[in-house]
Scaffold this motif. Structure first.
Motif, short mmCIF file in Angstrom:
data_model
loop_
_atom_site.label_atom_id
_atom_site.label_comp_id
_atom_site.label_asym_id
_atom_site.label_seq_id
_atom_site.Cartn_x
_atom_site.Cartn_y
_atom_site.Cartn_z
N ASN A 221 0.83 -1.21 0.00
CA ASN A 221 0.00 0.00 0.00
C ASN A 221 0.87 1.26 0.00
N LEU A 222 1.97 1.21 0.76
CA LEU A 222 2.87 2.36 0.80
C LEU A 222 3.48 2.63 -0.57
N LEU A 223 3.90 1.56 -1.25
CA LEU A 223 4.50 1.71 -2.57
C LEU A 223 3.49 2.23 -3.58
N GLN A 224 2.28 1.64 -3.59
CA GLN A 224 1.28 2.00 -4.60
C GLN A 224 0.66 3.37 -4.35
N ASN A 225 0.39 3.69 -3.10
CA ASN A 225 -0.37 4.91 -2.80
C ASN A 225 0.51 6.13 -2.53
N ASP A 226 1.76 5.91 -2.13
CA ASP A 226 2.60 7.05 -1.76
C ASP A 226 3.89 7.14 -2.58
N VAL A 227 4.66 6.05 -2.63
CA VAL A 227 5.99 6.11 -3.24
C VAL A 227 5.92 6.30 -4.75
N ALA A 230 4.67 9.65 -5.92
CA ALA A 230 5.66 10.69 -5.66
C ALA A 230 6.78 10.65 -6.70
N ILE A 231 7.21 9.44 -7.08
CA ILE A 231 8.25 9.31 -8.11
C ILE A 231 7.76 9.88 -9.43
N ARG A 232 6.52 9.61 -9.78
CA ARG A 232 5.96 10.13 -11.05
C ARG A 232 5.87 11.65 -11.04
#
Length: 253
Positions: A221-227, A230-232
């Motif tokens: 969830n952290l990777l999909q919703n936040d990380v 943010a990278i994009r």
């Protein structure tokens, strides 16, 4: 340091006893009666009583090791240091009965230095070959592409706890040469608020805070919703396809 006469010490002791061993009151009474004298600190009143009780003298009794010659005292200090390289000058002085100034002088004369350990994260036995393999892989990638290090999303996570800041002021190890000590600390095993942060090139991703323990579901969830969002937002679209994501080695519970 003021050298009190025996007469002064007797007056100090007399007022201390008259005031029922109240150093503050005794200090005020002494000042009123002897304003022209050097005024003693509060601890001086207590020290005289302690010395009389312990040594039957106004002055603290000197230890036997004061009578030792320089070579014997030096050897005592070096023996104490060898038994406990992490000890303090005060501790060596207490163990040997030698004054702190002489203990420190002996240590310095023998070219010992108080090296402080470097705080590092604990490594398991199987971590070493994996880290060596990663270093070799990274060197090869950099040889193939001089700009490879700009294309890696470096990540890390940790826990911010309420355990306070570790004070290394009193942590040292006496040695002639730097032993390059490491103080292993398991900071990720504490309870507290978790934080994740990443960096790519000169751009920071996050930080992102989460209170629950990091497991497979919460990390996804952290990777999909936040990380990833943010990278994009931070990295130009033309560079996103060539990015490498460095996965930190902390396992999910």
């Amino acid at each position: 340091m003021h050298k009190y006469t025996n007469e002064e010490k007797l007056d100090i002791l007399e007022y201390y006893l008259k005031c029922n061993r109240n150093a503050e009151s005794a200090q005020e009474m002494y000042l009123n009666n002897f304003p022209e004298r050097f005024q003693p600190e509060k601890k001086m009143f207590r020290r005289l009583v302690i010395n009389l009780l312990n040594d039957a003298s106004f002055d603290k009794k000197r230890e036997k090791s004061y009578n030792l010659n320089h070579a014997e005292r030096s050897q005592q200090v070096l023996n104490a240091l060898a038994d406990n390289p992490s000890g303090s000058v005060r501790q060596f002085s207490h163990e040997t009965g030698i004054p702190k100034t002489i203990v420190h002088r002996v240590i310095v004369a023998n070219k010992f230095h108080p090296y402080k350990p470097k705080t590092v994260h604990t490594l398991n036995e199987n971590d070493y070959p994996r880290r060596r393999a990663f270093c070799n892989w990274y060197i090869n990638k950099c040889n193939e592409d001089n700009n490879f290090h700009y294309k890696v999303v470096w990540t890390d996570e940790t826990r911010v706890t309420n355990c306070g800041i570790f004070n290394k002021h009193n942590r040292h190890y006496w040695a002639v040469e730097n032993p390059h000590l490491k103080d292993q600390r398991r900071s990720q095993n504490r309870f507290g608020t978790n934080v994740w942060c990443g960096i790519v090139d000169n751009r920071i991703i996050g930080p992102f805070f989460y209170n629950e323990n990091l497991n497979g579901v919460s990390y996804l969830n952290l990777l999909q919703n936040d990380v990833l969002p943010a990278i994009r937002r931070i990295v130009p679209q033309a560079e996103q396809e060539n990015l490498w994501f460095q996965q930190d080695g902390m396992s999910c519970s």
